[in-house]
Design a protein around this motif. Structure first.
Motif, short mmCIF file in Angstrom:
data_model
loop_
_atom_site.label_atom_id
_atom_site.label_comp_id
_atom_site.label_asym_id
_atom_site.label_seq_id
_atom_site.Cartn_x
_atom_site.Cartn_y
_atom_site.Cartn_z
N ASN A 342 2.96 -136.31 52.73
CA ASN A 342 4.36 -135.92 52.53
C ASN A 342 4.89 -135.06 53.67
N HIS A 343 4.35 -135.25 54.87
CA HIS A 343 4.77 -134.46 56.02
C HIS A 343 5.74 -135.29 56.87
N LEU A 344 6.99 -134.88 56.91
CA LEU A 344 8.02 -135.64 57.62
C LEU A 344 7.97 -135.32 59.11
N VAL A 345 7.17 -136.07 59.83
CA VAL A 345 7.00 -135.82 61.26
C VAL A 345 6.89 -137.16 61.99
N ILE A 346 7.49 -137.20 63.18
CA ILE A 346 7.44 -138.39 64.03
C ILE A 346 6.90 -137.97 65.39
N PHE A 347 5.81 -138.61 65.83
CA PHE A 347 5.18 -138.26 67.09
C PHE A 347 5.70 -139.17 68.21
N ASN A 348 6.49 -138.61 69.09
CA ASN A 348 6.97 -139.36 70.24
C ASN A 348 5.79 -139.61 71.18
N ASN A 349 5.60 -140.86 71.60
CA ASN A 349 4.46 -141.19 72.48
C ASN A 349 4.90 -141.90 73.76
#
Length: 397
Positions: A342-349
């Protein structure tokens, strides 16, 4: 270093090195000598095998704790018999000890011969006590950097970090961000963060690349998994649960659940470790198009032939239930894992994709390899003795 260090948007300055002039009259490339810690761990086994099969002329030293020496020899033996594979030598020691616990002769060979370090050794267990995690993850990394500074031929120090150094931050996380005032949810995250701070500080004097994988699961081609723990435990629980009804999904499950296969992580490290552009970079090794935790949960349920209950448990209620005395001790790591669903995170790569462009190394979509993972897990539990199979941890059993 405190995880609440003031935010810094400063990018690391790339180290400049003077290259020795090429000698004429010889086209023979200098022999590559690799030093890998964390063997025979989940990623380390695959990395060493890939290195050995790729580069017959190379030499590979693997640092192994005494308690894992027997296992290490069993994994290295097939490589020694394989024609055209590089030589692999086991060194028994520990990253937290002076001179890595090696003999004077062994240590001297390392500092004189090694060209590339892959530092993978760490404690990944989510329920680890902070003192133990800091001793290995931070102290061990500091020791490895000290060793690297003595190496006369070093061309790259490859450091395995984690995308979860972001701690409790939400939204888009950039690869060059680290000290952003975040807090951490467990000792694993906090000590890996502290280790990366030390490694970044050393970038001005050493040729370093930092890799931040997300949640590393099994092999996308074979489905093989050798870790049945961590943030993806809840999905695996659906397949292995002795209950007739699967567990409800904790929370609404709308947040992306970023899973990445181990073979992609290894392939990316091999490519970037050879690319001069990788020096001084921090790279997110993640799924660029992750599905939500709920969708992944539904897909696993479908593959397992089960139906998800319509009811969901709030994250707060799930966390409270898992803290019940007696139960908490048994499922401490699983309680930690629920937070990742439930962790709202987006990893830009962006930087990782740029370095891997045109190499053939790409992260496959979870839908392409999830059936293999599920099938492997089911076969694994079917092959276990009945007494062991009954020991599958289930918070509602």
């Amino acid at each position: 270093m405190s995880p609440t260090t003031k935010p810094s948007a400063k990018k690391t300055t790339k180290r400049t090195t003077k290259r020795a002039p090429k000698k004429h009259g010889s086209t023979r490339k200098p022999r590559r000598v690799y030093f890998v810690t964390g063997y025979p761990g989940f990623i380390g086994k695959r990395l060493v095998t890939a290195l050995a099969e790729r580069e017959a002329s190379a030499k590979i030293y693997v640092l192994v704790q005494e308690k894992f020496e027997k296992d290490a020899k069993a994994y290295v033996a097939p490589l020694a018999r394989k024609p055209g594979a590089a030589e692999v030598e086991i060194l028994v020691g520990d990253i937290v000890d002076m001179d890595l616990g090696l003999s004077g002769e062994e240590y001297k060979r390392l500092v004189e011969e090694v060209t590339d370090i892959f530092h993978l050794a760490a404690i990944y267990y989510l329920g680890v006590h902070k003192e133990q995690a800091r001793r290995v993850n931070v102290g061990g990394t500091r020791r490895m950097l000290e060793v690297a500074r003595e190496m006369k031929r070093l061309r790259r120090f490859n450091h395995m970090s984690t995308a979860w150094v972001c701690g409790d931050r939400e939204g888009v996380i950039l690869e060059d961000e680290l000290q952003m005032g975040q807090r951490h949810r467990n000792a694993y995250e906090e000590t890996k963060y502290e280790a990366e701070v030390i490694v970044r500080d050393a970038m001005s004097e050493l040729p370093i690349t930092i890799y931040r994988p997300s949640i590393v699961v099994g092999d996308s081609k074979t489905g093989e998994i050798d870790r049945f723990d961590g943030p993806y435990y809840l999905g695996i629980l659906l397949v292995t649960s002795p209950l007739a009804v699967p567990l409800p999904l904790p929370g609404n499950g709308n947040a992306p659940l970023n899973l990445v296969p181990v073979d992609y992580v290894v392939g990316a490290m091999l490519v970037v470790g050879d690319d001069p552009r990788g020096e001084g970079q921090t790279l997110h090794l993640v799924d660029p198009n992750p599905l939500s935790g709920r969708r992944i949960y539904e897909m696993i349920a479908e593959l397992a032939g089960k139906r998800l209950p319509r009811v969901t448990l709030s994250f707060r209620l799930t966390d409270t239930l898992m803290r019940i005395p007696g139960l908490e001790r048994l499922i401490r790591q699983q309680r930690q894992a629920v937070q990742y669903v439930n962790h709202l995170v987006i990893f830009n790569n962006h930087q990782a994709l740029e370095l891997l462009d045109g190499t053939g190394v790409r992260c496959p979509p979870i839908s392409a390899y999830l059936p293999r993972l599920v099938d492997y897990v089911r076969q694994y539990y079917r092959s276990r003795p009945s007494g062991e199979a009954d020991e599958v941890e289930d918070p509602l059993d």
